[in-house]
Scaffold this motif. Structure first.
Motif, PDB file in Angstrom:
ATOM      1  N   CYS A 298      -8.541   6.197   9.483  1.00  0.00           N
ATOM      2  CA  CYS A 298      -7.582   7.088   8.840  1.00  0.00           C
ATOM      3  C   CYS A 298      -8.011   8.528   9.115  1.00  0.00           C
ATOM      4  O   CYS A 298      -9.129   8.916   8.780  1.00  0.00           O
ATOM      5  CB  CYS A 298      -7.535   6.811   7.339  1.00  0.00           C
ATOM      6  SG  CYS A 298      -6.431   7.907   6.448  1.00  0.00           S
TER       7      CYS A 298
ATOM      8  N   PRO B 258       0.831   3.460   1.209  1.00  0.00           N
ATOM      9  CA  PRO B 258      -0.391   2.684   1.420  1.00  0.00           C
ATOM     10  C   PRO B 258      -1.440   3.105   0.391  1.00  0.00           C
ATOM     11  O   PRO B 258      -1.643   4.293   0.161  1.00  0.00           O
ATOM     12  CB  PRO B 258      -0.835   3.077   2.832  1.00  0.00           C
ATOM     13  CG  PRO B 258       0.375   3.657   3.478  1.00  0.00           C
ATOM     14  CD  PRO B 258       1.157   4.282   2.365  1.00  0.00           C
ATOM     15  N   LYS B 259      -2.078   2.164  -0.233  1.00  0.00           N
ATOM     16  CA  LYS B 259      -3.052   2.440  -1.303  1.00  0.00           C
ATOM     17  C   LYS B 259      -4.489   2.349  -0.794  1.00  0.00           C
ATOM     18  O   LYS B 259      -4.790   1.553   0.086  1.00  0.00           O
ATOM     19  CB  LYS B 259      -2.875   1.436  -2.450  1.00  0.00           C
ATOM     20  CG  LYS B 259      -1.487   1.426  -3.049  1.00  0.00           C
ATOM     21  CD  LYS B 259      -1.241   2.660  -3.862  1.00  0.00           C
ATOM     22  CE  LYS B 259       0.108   2.544  -4.569  1.00  0.00           C
ATOM     23  NZ  LYS B 259       0.560   3.782  -5.101  1.00  0.00           N
TER      24      LYS B 259
ATOM     25  N   LEU C 283      -6.479   4.427   0.853  1.00  0.00           N
ATOM     26  CA  LEU C 283      -6.928   4.995   2.121  1.00  0.00           C
ATOM     27  C   LEU C 283      -7.648   6.319   1.889  1.00  0.00           C
ATOM     28  O   LEU C 283      -7.226   7.135   1.078  1.00  0.00           O
ATOM     29  CB  LEU C 283      -5.739   5.236   3.060  1.00  0.00           C
ATOM     30  CG  LEU C 283      -4.932   4.019   3.488  1.00  0.00           C
ATOM     31  CD1 LEU C 283      -3.848   4.428   4.470  1.00  0.00           C
ATOM     32  CD2 LEU C 283      -5.807   2.939   4.078  1.00  0.00           C
TER      33      LEU C 283
ATOM     34  N   VAL D 131      -9.343   1.310   9.105  1.00  0.00           N
ATOM     35  CA  VAL D 131      -8.127   0.708   8.572  1.00  0.00           C
ATOM     36  C   VAL D 131      -7.633  -0.423   9.461  1.00  0.00           C
ATOM     37  O   VAL D 131      -7.980  -0.507  10.631  1.00  0.00           O
ATOM     38  CB  VAL D 131      -6.989   1.756   8.407  1.00  0.00           C
ATOM     39  CG1 VAL D 131      -7.376   2.818   7.390  1.00  0.00           C
ATOM     40  CG2 VAL D 131      -6.617   2.388   9.735  1.00  0.00           C
ATOM     41  N   LYS D 132      -6.816  -1.278   8.856  1.00  0.00           N
ATOM     42  CA  LYS D 132      -6.135  -2.350   9.577  1.00  0.00           C
ATOM     43  C   LYS D 132      -4.654  -1.994   9.593  1.00  0.00           C
ATOM     44  O   LYS D 132      -4.071  -1.697   8.545  1.00  0.00           O
ATOM     45  CB  LYS D 132      -6.342  -3.686   8.871  1.00  0.00           C
ATOM     46  CG  LYS D 132      -5.607  -4.828   9.545  1.00  0.00           C
ATOM     47  CD  LYS D 132      -5.825  -6.127   8.810  1.00  0.00           C
ATOM     48  CE  LYS D 132      -5.042  -7.234   9.499  1.00  0.00           C
ATOM     49  NZ  LYS D 132      -5.154  -8.495   8.770  1.00  0.00           N
TER      50      LYS D 132
ATOM     51  N   THR E 228      -0.995  -3.431  10.459  1.00  0.00           N
ATOM     52  CA  THR E 228      -0.286  -4.693  10.647  1.00  0.00           C
ATOM     53  C   THR E 228       1.132  -4.417  11.132  1.00  0.00           C
ATOM     54  O   THR E 228       1.819  -3.547  10.603  1.00  0.00           O
ATOM     55  CB  THR E 228      -0.224  -5.462   9.311  1.00  0.00           C
ATOM     56  OG1 THR E 228      -1.556  -5.617   8.811  1.00  0.00           O
ATOM     57  CG2 THR E 228       0.415  -6.829   9.480  1.00  0.00           C
TER      58      THR E 228
ATOM     59  N   ALA F 296       2.323  -2.421   7.539  1.00  0.00           N
ATOM     60  CA  ALA F 296       1.333  -2.062   6.520  1.00  0.00           C
ATOM     61  C   ALA F 296       0.120  -1.402   7.165  1.00  0.00           C
ATOM     62  O   ALA F 296      -0.202  -1.671   8.326  1.00  0.00           O
ATOM     63  CB  ALA F 296       0.884  -3.306   5.753  1.00  0.00           C
TER      64      ALA F 296
ATOM     65  N   THR G  66      -3.829  -0.833   5.741  1.00  0.00           N
ATOM     66  CA  THR G  66      -4.716  -1.146   4.625  1.00  0.00           C
ATOM     67  C   THR G  66      -6.165  -0.811   4.985  1.00  0.00           C
ATOM     68  O   THR G  66      -6.558  -0.881   6.148  1.00  0.00           O
ATOM     69  CB  THR G  66      -4.623  -2.634   4.257  1.00  0.00           C
ATOM     70  OG1 THR G  66      -4.866  -3.425   5.430  1.00  0.00           O
ATOM     71  CG2 THR G  66      -3.251  -2.987   3.700  1.00  0.00           C
TER      72      THR G  66
ATOM     73  N   GLN H 234     -12.050  -3.788   4.051  1.00  0.00           N
ATOM     74  CA  GLN H 234     -13.048  -3.979   2.997  1.00  0.00           C
ATOM     75  C   GLN H 234     -14.444  -4.010   3.606  1.00  0.00           C
ATOM     76  O   GLN H 234     -14.654  -4.572   4.665  1.00  0.00           O
ATOM     77  CB  GLN H 234     -12.776  -5.277   2.228  1.00  0.00           C
ATOM     78  CG  GLN H 234     -11.430  -5.301   1.543  1.00  0.00           C
ATOM     79  CD  GLN H 234     -11.229  -4.133   0.581  1.00  0.00           C
ATOM     80  OE1 GLN H 234     -12.130  -3.729  -0.136  1.00  0.00           O
ATOM     81  NE2 GLN H 234     -10.024  -3.588   0.580  1.00  0.00           N
TER      82      GLN H 234
END
Length: 119
Positions: free
Chosen positions: A16, A66-67, A69, A75-76, A78, A99, A101, A104
């Protein structure tokens, strides 16, 4: 406008660069862009770096905010799709995703320490 699916597995590490910002559809009225379902469209700047190559930054539109970030975070992405566009003598490529995301276990880099701070 032709859509071209993008294989994100071949893009290398995605980070990001700029956290989500609501996309503006009218710069004069500051009207926020909505998708056909009424969800706000956000733009996220993502850094792409393939094996040893220069870093490129692409802006990706996504419906709904998007939450979680943070700048610098891995990031992924999709369902990434590229769209070639042309308006008069201007042309380019736009990106849209289903998306974006956070990955993790892959925290954002720590902020640089402030020099001359109090001890």
């Amino acid at each position: 406008m032709q859509s071209i699916p993008v294989d994100t597995a071949r893009l290398g590490v995605l980070r990001c660069a700029i956290v989500p910002e609501a996309k503006i559809s009218n710069s004069e009225t500051r009207e926020v862009k909505k998708d056909r379902d009424g969800n706000t469209v956000y733009t996220v700047a993502v850094m792409v770096r393939q094996d040893g190559r220069r870093i490129s930054v692409i802006e990706i539109a996504v419906s709904g905010e998007p939450k979680g970030l943070e700048e610098g975070q891995i990031v992924k992405v999709t369902g990434l799709t590229a769209f070639a566009w042309a308006m008069g003598d201007r042309h380019g490529v736009s990106f849209r995703a289903d998306a974006i995301t956070p990955v993790q276990g892959a925290p954002a880099p720590a902020a640089a320490p402030v020099k001359g701070g109090a001890a």
